[in-house]
Structures are given as structure tokens and as C-alpha cells.
Motif scaffolding. Structure first.
Motif, PDB file in Angstrom:
ATOM      1  N   UNK A 177       3.432 -31.460  11.453  1.00  0.00           N
ATOM      2  CA  UNK A 177       4.563 -31.457  12.379  1.00  0.00           C
ATOM      3  C   UNK A 177       5.527 -30.327  12.029  1.00  0.00           C
ATOM      4  N   UNK A 178       5.919 -29.545  13.040  1.00  0.00           N
ATOM      5  CA  UNK A 178       6.845 -28.450  12.836  1.00  0.00           C
ATOM      6  C   UNK A 178       6.219 -27.184  12.284  1.00  0.00           C
ATOM      7  N   UNK A 179       4.919 -27.180  12.040  1.00  0.00           N
ATOM      8  CA  UNK A 179       4.261 -26.011  11.458  1.00  0.00           C
ATOM      9  C   UNK A 179       3.962 -24.966  12.533  1.00  0.00           C
ATOM     10  N   UNK A 180       4.055 -23.702  12.146  1.00  0.00           N
ATOM     11  CA  UNK A 180       3.771 -22.564  13.038  1.00  0.00           C
ATOM     12  C   UNK A 180       2.597 -21.810  12.429  1.00  0.00           C
ATOM     13  N   UNK A 181       1.475 -21.793  13.158  1.00  0.00           N
ATOM     14  CA  UNK A 181       0.245 -21.165  12.668  1.00  0.00           C
ATOM     15  C   UNK A 181      -0.143 -20.007  13.581  1.00  0.00           C
ATOM     16  N   UNK A 230      -8.610 -23.294  21.557  1.00  0.00           N
ATOM     17  CA  UNK A 230      -7.495 -23.745  22.388  1.00  0.00           C
ATOM     18  C   UNK A 230      -7.978 -24.627  23.532  1.00  0.00           C
ATOM     19  N   UNK A 231      -9.125 -24.290  24.105  1.00  0.00           N
ATOM     20  CA  UNK A 231      -9.632 -25.063  25.238  1.00  0.00           C
ATOM     21  C   UNK A 231      -9.992 -26.499  24.839  1.00  0.00           C
ATOM     22  N   UNK A 232     -10.557 -26.683  23.647  1.00  0.00           N
ATOM     23  CA  UNK A 232     -10.896 -28.061  23.248  1.00  0.00           C
ATOM     24  C   UNK A 232      -9.642 -28.833  22.844  1.00  0.00           C
ATOM     25  N   UNK A 233      -8.638 -28.133  22.324  1.00  0.00           N
ATOM     26  CA  UNK A 233      -7.394 -28.812  21.974  1.00  0.00           C
ATOM     27  C   UNK A 233      -6.645 -29.242  23.229  1.00  0.00           C
ATOM     28  N   UNK A 238      -0.015 -20.920  22.169  1.00  0.00           N
ATOM     29  CA  UNK A 238       0.336 -19.605  22.690  1.00  0.00           C
ATOM     30  C   UNK A 238      -0.894 -18.711  22.612  1.00  0.00           C
ATOM     31  N   UNK A 239      -1.473 -18.417  23.772  1.00  0.00           N
ATOM     32  CA  UNK A 239      -2.752 -17.707  23.846  1.00  0.00           C
ATOM     33  C   UNK A 239      -2.515 -16.222  24.112  1.00  0.00           C
ATOM     34  N   UNK A 274       0.789 -23.227  17.592  1.00  0.00           N
ATOM     35  CA  UNK A 274      -0.402 -22.488  17.191  1.00  0.00           C
ATOM     36  C   UNK A 274      -0.502 -21.286  18.119  1.00  0.00           C
ATOM     37  N   UNK A 275      -0.511 -20.085  17.551  1.00  0.00           N
ATOM     38  CA  UNK A 275      -0.447 -18.857  18.346  1.00  0.00           C
ATOM     39  C   UNK A 275      -1.621 -17.940  18.037  1.00  0.00           C
TER      40      UNK A 275
END
Length: 264
Positions: free
Chosen positions: A31-35, A49-52, A172-173, A203-204
Motif C-alpha cells: 500500500x502506498x508503494x510507487x513502482x 497491466x492487462x491481467x491486473x 500508468x502505461x 505501478x508505472x
């Protein structure tokens, strides 16, 4: 907060065109993490990203969000908890509608009829406040058609829309890849502000090694459908673009981008 457990995706299975887009991916996001996620074209980033988001269904493995198994939830069922911004600024807004109308659609997304009435009554001041924080002057253009905005302005509106209902996760894609350097810098600054203000899990995907070094808590590199390595903690704090480029080229899969593209 988000957990992927040995998730695999195979396209055209059993044919000469078979592609293993994801290979037993396991990933946990707090929670709150930026990857930030990097990797060459075809590494599996967009499929991840599509499966998420629910745009694609895994062939095997499990996906959990806040402890709930969402592996086979439809995309629309996940959309309130998972926001997504694409590379093309035009994909996040509706042309022919004003800024106000686009924000209204985002605000009522997944909410009750009572909430919809409240938004209609208070939307003028609420939307003004949301946009005023972005320092782009768009709070004075609520009745402007979004199609008339620049790419950077439109992507800024998309980001605001994606975070209005405070999703648990924001994907963010490559959301700055289509923008000029000045607009990209503004959008990245807005991304950081919104992530911090809303305590978002982000997640970017990026092709920019500079962005990967400057943003977030952890860097993940993908290659041929697998997570090759992760960098976090003290190592992450001292990370430089050249370090990532060296690791990127060491994979030697024949699909590397040029140094100029990686540093963009």
C-alpha cells in the motif's frame, strides 16, 4: 495490497505463433508503494497491466487486491479500485464533451445515485478545486471541449479523472511517452502530487531510464515475460540511468532499445 502469484499468459497456444507473454510472474505491491517497470518492447509489460486491470485473463496463477481474489473479475468490476492511464492522451477523455462533463463522468463512476446527486449540486466548486491544485489554469476552462486541449493538458485531465474516486491502485502505461519534454515534466510532477495526496499505490511503465531512477520506491525490469530483477532500498537510492542501461544490455536478448531511447 496487490499480489500476483505465478501468473502466466500465453497467446495462440499450441500454434506456430505461440507467444508466452508472461511466465510465472510473482509480484507483491505494498500500500502506498510507487513502482516503475522497465523492459524492451515485447517484454510483457503491457500484458502485465492487462491481467491486473482485467483486460486479459491469465492462463494460470492468481491475482489478489486487498486480499480479494480478482483473478477472473471482469474489467468493469475492477475499474473502481484500479485506475489506468494510457500513452495516448486521447484514450482517457471523451472528445465532444467539456472538461466539466468528463470530470462528472469520472466522479460518478461506480458510485450510488445519491452520490451522483451530490456531485451535480456541488460540482462547480469541487471541480474548480481539483483543477486549481494542478496549476494549469484549467479550472477557468471547465466548459471547454477536451478535444481543444494540448496533449499535456488532456493527459493532466485524465490523471485527475483517474484519481477522483481514490482508486486503490493506479496503472500508468507509458503515460508521458507521447508528450513533448515540457509537457512530460508537468505530467510527471502532477503524477507525484496526486500519488502523494491520495496515498496511491502506483505501478508505472516507462522506457525512460531517467524516470525509472527519479520516481518511486522500486524498479522492476522485465524481459521475455519474466521479472529479471528488482532494485529497491539503498541500491535504489543511488541508482543512475547508466546502471540500468548496463543491466538492460546484459540481458542480450536482441531487442534492446538504443541508449538514446533509454535515456529519453
Amino acid at each position: 495490497m496487490l499480489s500476483l502469484e505465478q501468473v502466466s499468459v500465453t497467446f495462440n497456444a499450441g500454434t506456430p505463433n505461440e507467444v508466452r507473454a508472461l511466465r510465472d510472474i510473482s509480484l507483491s505491491v505494498a500500500e502506498g508503494e510507487f513502482i516503475t517497470v522497465i523492459g524492451s518492447n515485447g517484454a510483457g509489460k503491457s500484458t502485465l497491466f492487462n491481467v491486473i486491470s482485467g483486460a486479459a485473463e491469465p492462463g494460470s496463477g492468481r491475482i489478489r487486491l486487498d486480499g480479494k481474489d480478482i483473478t477472473y473479475w471482469a474489467e468493469h468490476r475492477r475499474s473502481h479500485d484500479i485506475g489506468r492511464v494510457f500513452q495516448d492522451p486521447r484514450l482517457g477523455t471523451c472528445p465532444g464533451l467539456t472538461i466539466r462533463e468528463n470530470l462528472s463522468l469520472a466522479a460518478i463512476h461506480g458510485r450510488s445515485a445519491g452520490f451522483r446527486r451530490d456531485v451535480k449540486q456541488a460540482q462547480e466548486s469541487w471541480f474548480y478545486q481539483q483543477l486549481e491544485r494542478q496549476h494549469l489554469g484549467l479550472e477557468h476552462r471547465l466548459d471547454a471541449d477536451v478535444a481543444l486541449l494540448s496533449g499535456g493538458q488532456r493527459q493532466a485531465i485524465t490523471l485527475v479523472m483517474a484519481t477522483l474516486t481514490k482508486p486503490k491502485l493506479l496503472l500508468l502505461d507509458e503515460h508521458t511517452a507521447a508528450l513533448d519534454p515540457n509537457a512530460a515534466e508537468q505530467v510527471i510532477s502532477l503524477t507525484q502530487e496526486l500519488a502523494e495526496a491520495n496515498d496511491l499505490c502506483v505501478v508505472m511503465i516507462t522506457h525512460s531510464m531517467q524516470q525509472a531512477c527519479d520516481l518511486g520506491d522500486r524498479v522492476i525490469m522485465m524481459n521475455r515475460g519474466k521479472i529479471e530483477f528488482e532494485i529497491a532500498g539503498a541500491e535504489r537510492q543511488n541508482l543512475k540511468p547508466a546502471d540500468l542501461i548496463d543491466r538492460f544490455h546484459s540481458l542480450q536478448d536482441g531487442t534492446e532499445l538504443s541508449d538514446a531511447q533509454l535515456l529519453a
